[in-house]
Motif scaffolding. Structure first.
Motif, short mmCIF file in Angstrom:
data_model
loop_
_atom_site.label_atom_id
_atom_site.label_comp_id
_atom_site.label_asym_id
_atom_site.label_seq_id
_atom_site.Cartn_x
_atom_site.Cartn_y
_atom_site.Cartn_z
N THR A 385 0.81 -1.13 0.12
CA THR A 385 0.13 -0.08 0.01
C THR A 385 1.03 1.27 -0.05
N LEU A 386 0.08 2.36 -0.05
CA LEU A 386 1.05 3.52 -0.03
C LEU A 386 1.16 4.20 1.35
N ASN A 411 9.25 -2.35 0.07
CA ASN A 411 7.94 -1.99 -0.61
C ASN A 411 7.66 -2.92 -1.67
N ALA A 412 6.39 -3.37 -2.00
CA ALA A 412 5.99 -4.27 -2.79
C ALA A 412 6.30 -3.43 -4.35
N ALA A 413 5.93 -4.39 -5.13
CA ALA A 413 6.00 -4.00 -6.91
C ALA A 413 4.82 -3.35 -6.85
N ALA A 458 1.45 -6.97 2.74
CA ALA A 458 0.56 -6.27 3.47
C ALA A 458 -0.49 -5.55 2.59
N GLY A 459 -1.80 -5.71 2.70
CA GLY A 459 -2.63 -4.95 1.99
C GLY A 459 -3.50 -4.09 2.88
#
Length: 489
Positions: A385-386, A411-413, A458-459
């Protein structure tokens, strides 16, 4: 950091004849001790006696018990506590098993003249709790001075593996060594063999066990697929003897023994055996037929104890193994031993001395039971997420629950992830299920070739990490589990 375990690949009683003459106790030197998991059947005797059936039904059973005197001339013993402490050991006792069954269940091999499993069973003073502490057979021990019961030679105290104390000094040295190590006074001694074990399991109609992974051991011939199984005598013997189904060796075997003890108690207390005098008699005879005990422990004591335990159930029992600080502790003359964690072990033995529940040392927080210990599961956290700091928050929460996180979230892609994802290599699906249980609502996503490290993306739906702990005995704090926690649900 340990590598998490891979998931396995899918795959009317006869009329009794007139009483025979009382048998003379067999000298220890002539016994063939090797494996003592039959200790579990002695616990069942205590439970079975809760039916309150009188001496008329059980008359003559004392004659079936060979007698030993393990407390002869013992001095400087620990102070007596409250409740009753029973030392359970065992022998291989294969003389009562036919050649065909020996071959089928792989019961060959030369005896080692030593105990293979040793347990202290503590029955609380109010008779409402049984605490079972397994003492690993390879535990580092120091014997007190003694006379070798085979050679007659006098020995100074010296280092040994715990199971070797029986070979040198029989029941007496075994009791003395255990009391020296634990400072727990032993009130009664019971020595059983696996002939009575097989008979007991058969006479109660088998015992149900559950496993979430296949169990295969070429040494005992055990071959169980994952799932529920009702084990008859011979197969039950394989289950509790198996030492080569995983890397845990003897420690893993003791956990399975504890599972079996809980299941046996459940079977006996829930099947109506306690209400059937003839069935009760048959089971008790099967157990006592190969037992050796001290002179003070007989039918009367079993009945008196049993009458006070009418409401005994699996939740009344608790099991643990002495915590081990170091495996492979090399000792001259004894070889590779297991060295106890002195501080944690003392907490257990102090609880026995003071007649307190072992489970009092467990965390009071309720935790979800999972198949794999969180400490064995590697986790890399990614922020999908941001939201600034979400990755660090998830990583810290997982670490505090026991997971082996990298402590370096990234951070995720993609950063518009709505539902938290647990990505995993299919070879570690049991670890993935354990991790997902700690993340309510998360999605499991198989990724071939990902490797041993699991990934949490993590969402936006992330709220909290749920506390989890391993379902197997020995995985929780101090390794204490109740009987109702390890039986089939």
């Amino acid at each position: 950091m340990p590598t998490p375990p891979r998931s396995p690949r899918p795959r009317p009683a006869p009329r009794r004849p007139s009483r025979p003459p009382r048998r003379a106790p067999v000298p220890p030197a002539r016994r063939k001790p090797r494996w003592a998991v039959r200790a579990v059947t002695t616990l069942s005797v205590v439970v079975l006696a809760s039916a309150g059936i009188g001496h008329a039904v059980l008359s003559g059973l004392d004659a079936d018990i060979d007698r030993v005197d393990p407390f002869r001339d013992m001095k400087n013993r620990p102070e007596a506590g409250h409740g009753m402490n029973i030392l359970l050991v065992g022998t291989d006792g294969r003389d009562g098993i036919g050649q065909e069954e020996r071959k089928k269940y792989r019961l060959g091999g030369a005896p080692c003249n030593c105990t293979d499993t040793i347990m202290i069973v503590h029955i609380s003073e109010d008779r409402e709790r049984a605490s079972v502490v397994s003492l690993p057979r390879d535990s580092y021990a120091e014997t007190p001075p003694h006379r070798d019961h085979v050679s007659g030679e006098e020995h100074e105290g010296h280092p040994v593996k715990l199971n070797a104390a029986y070979a040198e000094g029989g029941p007496q040295l075994t009791v003395r060594t255990v009391e020296k190590m634990t400072r727990v006074k032993i009130d009664h001694y019971l020595e059983v063999d696996f002939t009575s074990f097989m008979k007991t399991v058969d006479v109660v109609g088998g015992v149900e066990v559950c496993t979430d992974a296949p169990l295969k051991d070429r040494h005992t011939g055990l071959d169980l697929p994952a799932g529920r199984h009702t084990l008859e005598g011979g197969q039950a013997l394989q289950y509790v003897r198996a030492r080569h189904v995983d890397g845990a060796a003897d420690l893993g075997r003791m956990k399975r023994q504890q599972h079996f003890m809980a299941a046996l108690v459940d079977r006996v207390t829930s099947s109506g055996i306690l209400l059937n005098p003839m069935k009760f008699r048959d089971v008790t005879r099967a157990v006592l037929g190969s037992v050796r005990a001290d002179k003070g422990f007989g039918t009367g004591e079993l009945l008196d104890l049993g009458r006070a335990m009418r409401d005994f159930s699996p939740s009344s029992s608790e099991f643990t193994t002495v915590p081990v600080e170091r495996r492979g502790h090399a000792v001259k003359g004894a070889g590779s031993t297991l060295k106890w964690d002195a501080e944690k072990a003392e907490l257990i033995f102090e609880a026995l001395r003071r007649d307190r529940p072992l489970s009092a040392h467990r965390s009071r927080d309720e935790a979800l039971l999972v198949p794999v210990d969180p400490r064995q599961i590697r986790v890399q956290v990614e922020n999908g997420t941001l939201t600034t700091g979400l990755g660090r928050r998830v990583d810290a929460a997982l670490a505090s629950t026991g997971f082996a996180t990298t402590r370096a979230p990234v951070n995720a892609a993609e950063q518009d992830v709505r539902r938290t994802v647990v990505a995993y290599d299919p070879r570690w699906d049991r670890s993935a299920k354990s991790l997902a249980a700690a993340l309510p609502g998360s999605e499991l996503r198989a990724v071939k070739g990902q490797g041993a490290t699991l990934k949490v993306i993590a969402g936006a739906d992330f709220e909290k990490v749920r506390k989890v702990r391993a379902a197997d005995p020995g995985r929780g704090e101090f390794g204490v589990v109740r009987g109702d926690e390890v039986r089939c649900s």
